[in-house]
Write an enzyme that holds these catalytic residues in place. Sequence first.
Site, PDB file in Angstrom:
ATOM      1  N   CYS A   1       0.808  -1.212   0.000  1.00  0.00           N
ATOM      2  CA  CYS A   1       0.000   0.000   0.000  1.00  0.00           C
ATOM      3  C   CYS A   1       0.849   1.273   0.000  1.00  0.00           C
ATOM      4  O   CYS A   1       2.066   1.248   0.081  1.00  0.00           O
ATOM      5  CB  CYS A   1      -0.938   0.000   1.197  1.00  0.00           C
TER       6      CYS A   1
ATOM      7  N   HIS B   1       5.473   6.568  -2.600  1.00  0.00           N
ATOM      8  CA  HIS B   1       6.770   7.160  -2.960  1.00  0.00           C
ATOM      9  C   HIS B   1       6.568   8.620  -3.338  1.00  0.00           C
ATOM     10  O   HIS B   1       7.295   9.495  -2.890  1.00  0.00           O
ATOM     11  CB  HIS B   1       7.392   6.437  -4.165  1.00  0.00           C
TER      12      HIS B   1
ATOM     13  N   ARG C   1      12.809  -4.117   6.680  1.00  0.00           N
ATOM     14  CA  ARG C   1      13.324  -3.941   5.313  1.00  0.00           C
ATOM     15  C   ARG C   1      14.846  -4.058   5.180  1.00  0.00           C
ATOM     16  O   ARG C   1      15.401  -3.882   4.113  1.00  0.00           O
ATOM     17  CB  ARG C   1      12.848  -2.607   4.740  1.00  0.00           C
TER      18      ARG C   1
ATOM     19  N   ALA D   1       3.116   1.870   2.959  1.00  0.00           N
ATOM     20  CA  ALA D   1       4.355   1.086   2.863  1.00  0.00           C
ATOM     21  C   ALA D   1       5.375   1.790   1.980  1.00  0.00           C
ATOM     22  O   ALA D   1       6.577   1.803   2.282  1.00  0.00           O
ATOM     23  CB  ALA D   1       4.061  -0.312   2.323  1.00  0.00           C
TER      24      ALA D   1
END
Lengths: 458, 553
Positions: free
Chosen positions: B73, B206, B107, B76
Amino acid sequence: MLLRHTPKEIAERSALTVNPAKTCQPIGAMYAALGIHGCLPHSHGSQGCCAYHRSTLSRHYKEPVMAATSSFTEGSSVFGGQANLVQAIDNIFSVYNPEVIAIHTTCLSETIGDDIPQIAKKALADGKIPEGKHVIHVNTPSYVGSHVTGFAGMTKSMVDYFAVSTGTKCNQVNIIPGYVEPSDMEEIRRIVEMLGVQAVLFPDTSRVLNSPQTGRHEMFPKGGVTVEALKSTGDSMATIALGRLASGPAARALDTKCKVPCEILDLPIGLRKTDVFIDTLRRIAGVSVPESLNVERGQLLDIVTDMHHCFYGKTVGLVGDPDQLISLTEFLVSIDMRPIHVLTGTPGKEFENRIREITRDVPRSVNVRAGGDMFLFHQWVKNDPVDLMMGNTYLKYIARDEDIPFIRFGFPILDRVGHSYFPTVGYRGGMRLLEKILDTLLERQDRDAPEERFELVM
Amino acid sequence: MAVLKSTESKLDLENECLSPDGLKQELLRVYPTKVARKRAKQIVVNKVKEGGGVPEIGANTRTVPGIITQRGCTYAGCKGVVLGPTRDIVNITHGPIGCGFYSWLTRRNQTRLENPKDHQFMTYCFSTDMQDEDIVFGGEKKLRAAIQEAYDIFKPKAISIFATCPVGLIGDDIHAVAREMREKLGINVFGFSCEGYKGVSQSAGHHIANNGLFTHIIGLDDTAPKGKYKMNLLGEYNIGGDAFELDRIFKECGITLVATFSGNSTYDQFSISHTADLNAVMCHRSINYVAEMMEKKFGIPWIKINFIGAEATAKSLRKIAKYFDEPELTERVEEVIAREMPEILRVREEVRRRCEGKTAMLFVGGSRAHHYQELFKEIGMKVIAAGYEFAHRDDYEGRRVLSGLKVDADSRNIEELEVHEDPERYRPRKTTEEIERLRREGFSFKDYEGMMPEMENQTLVIDDISHHETDKLIEAYKPSIFCAGIKEKYVVQKMGIPLKQLHSYDSGGPYAGFKGAVNFYREMDRMVNSKVWSYLKAPWQTNPELSAKYACD
């Protein structure tokens, strides 16, 4: 120092959670649903929820974790998720053809108020649910409870949707194993079989999340409780629920819905909690306990008595889920260890009362907290260091900073294997826990012993 | 066609259903009609035309519900990917506990402190852990209190707030709270409206992260660091220590890295990043917005580079040197390349002997499915299918398609910042003549040619691949290795095919730069040549016939 900014001084916080000791309901619901044979869990919300849950469960089990999502966009968040869910149901049955789709909601779909039974009805009316297939659901808003209550909710939904009372009792007992590992579910089944009792175990993630490497991926692995078996739970003689928080609601629902009487017990972790489980099952089923189980019990006790000097007086800090911690604390206290920090992220005052009761005779002040976080736990440890800590993988940051021996126990374990294959419940599970405790404590003793006191025989 | 002609790639062109077109039809067969029509646009058999043109692919469109997608999503993409690797900002997730919990240390972004007293909050997870009363009555009060508590305990330079799904729905104004707390605390506090449902994948996150970085941090401090060749590295997240290896290389070349967005980064590096003279973009998908906006506001040109692959690393270093256009730098870059290459070639040749002709599939990310093809090529492995999880058409087909892209409703939800030249600080780094000259010499600014022009004809390119398609693809082509993420890892490995995670690198890395290339060669050698995959059948499964010797006892 990895957690260099955690001060020793404890300041009460009302709003900020730091380093949580719980996660959200939907992941528990997804895990429970994987314990139904032929079931595809479905997350009704944004894609991220499903991706995060699958990722976390995959890392914990190192196994395929199949689940689908409604893939909400801004539009579905405004107009409701009906179109997405109906389409998802259609696609899932067309492409993957499970027996059951087990839907859980998310904070997103709960906040907008999607009515899952109504949407499922629409899907059925539109012909999207093939004959003989099932769509079940549970409401798991992420802003209530924790992963444990999500598990409890989905387990209860199995009863709500499937259990039927035909009027003819059958000679079997329902066992609800609780939010435990596939290995634990396997072990519970083994014990039940040793007693010669016919049982339905649900949910059952063994042979789903600890499946063998065969060179074939089974979309729906061999394990899991079947729908047929779930239906028959309404005709069982009795239910034994293990873990009050995770299994209690399903057991009570069976009692209400199908008049199946239930015994709600603590998880069979350690000698005495396993005793209670076996004794209850023996009485309910009217069977006698085989010698082989007495042997296992005696072997566990043998380790306790042989190595008592290693356990006696050792202080322990525990972080984990309520059902596990209640039994584990009892086990440690029973062998004269001293759990002095016991914390769960899952809210609920009952937990604190139970731990206080269990640690009543521990000759130390004991910190207990439900709805706490690992930041607070770390502060406790800084103020009152312990000989040993047990908890999930995130605890290793504290263990390293404070140089305290640490055993991985609970969820999630992201950096070691074993938990999906080797149980911590039952007598054998108790033996495994003691082996871990001894290995960890004695390893440290060996590491730190001055040369003149370095021992060959311990 | 080269790839399919290879005798070692195990592909059977004679078999109709194994031809890429046949396989595409096979992948689509089971879908309901509407779904099949949509997926058909996202499954393309590659064909590179003269001049680099490639077929159009459907990308950055909604995922079909229920299809079992790899995608995550917006939250994230924003909190997890772009802001996650910065060590000294207190990142508070405003929402129920899950989102913060799942993005806590998972991550593998590494970070290395310059001074042991520096702030390092990446090991912490901060959340408002919203409860039902916060959903009913609004969560602003709790958020305000959480920021205050975070400030009191940690005294950070900056606090950021990440909105999760319910926050947008109940209408909490995180930006108003941020403004208020900024005034009150005298530190930078800013919010990201990165609710999970925005956009169609991580990609929206992003973009939102880029906007936030640009609005709230970049350009806050005009103190320029020393150094002659100053650049920022964009779209590098220091998974498994990639950024450390690149730092090493830049240092050896005498290039000053002002900031990396955002591997091993700090708040202060972002603040001064506008003083750099070049933006070098690794992951075009996740960070091109910052590059574009910095060019417009501050006059910093950006170029696409790639440090995955030894040859690509050398090429990228040369490109950077050419940009700065100083013989001294060019010479030093050549020295570094000359120094690094022998060891790389030695390992490459050794590994190549065992990997040549083996096949790979890459379904991951927004740039990695492209970049990692370099490394496979270097050891003679063939990429027979690839696709992105959340990229856009320009990442597949090249930026040449940008002008023709239709902005759909999902993309329109993400704010496009209006950026102007900074009246004082805009400074063209190159004169028009210099730029023209570089262009004439074949140097390309702000360009990315995409993945497909570099892939072989007849390879399959699949966007947002589903589980069903993954399963069929593997069954048909039996690749030697499959590259994807954690959700796919054990699924594919259960099929007897090793899977390399290219989000987190499993437990490996670095794979960037020169040392990274060597690590990756060795890792592929380990994975595609291991005997552990040969034990799938027990002796009695291969030879089930019985011996009656003991049966009659």
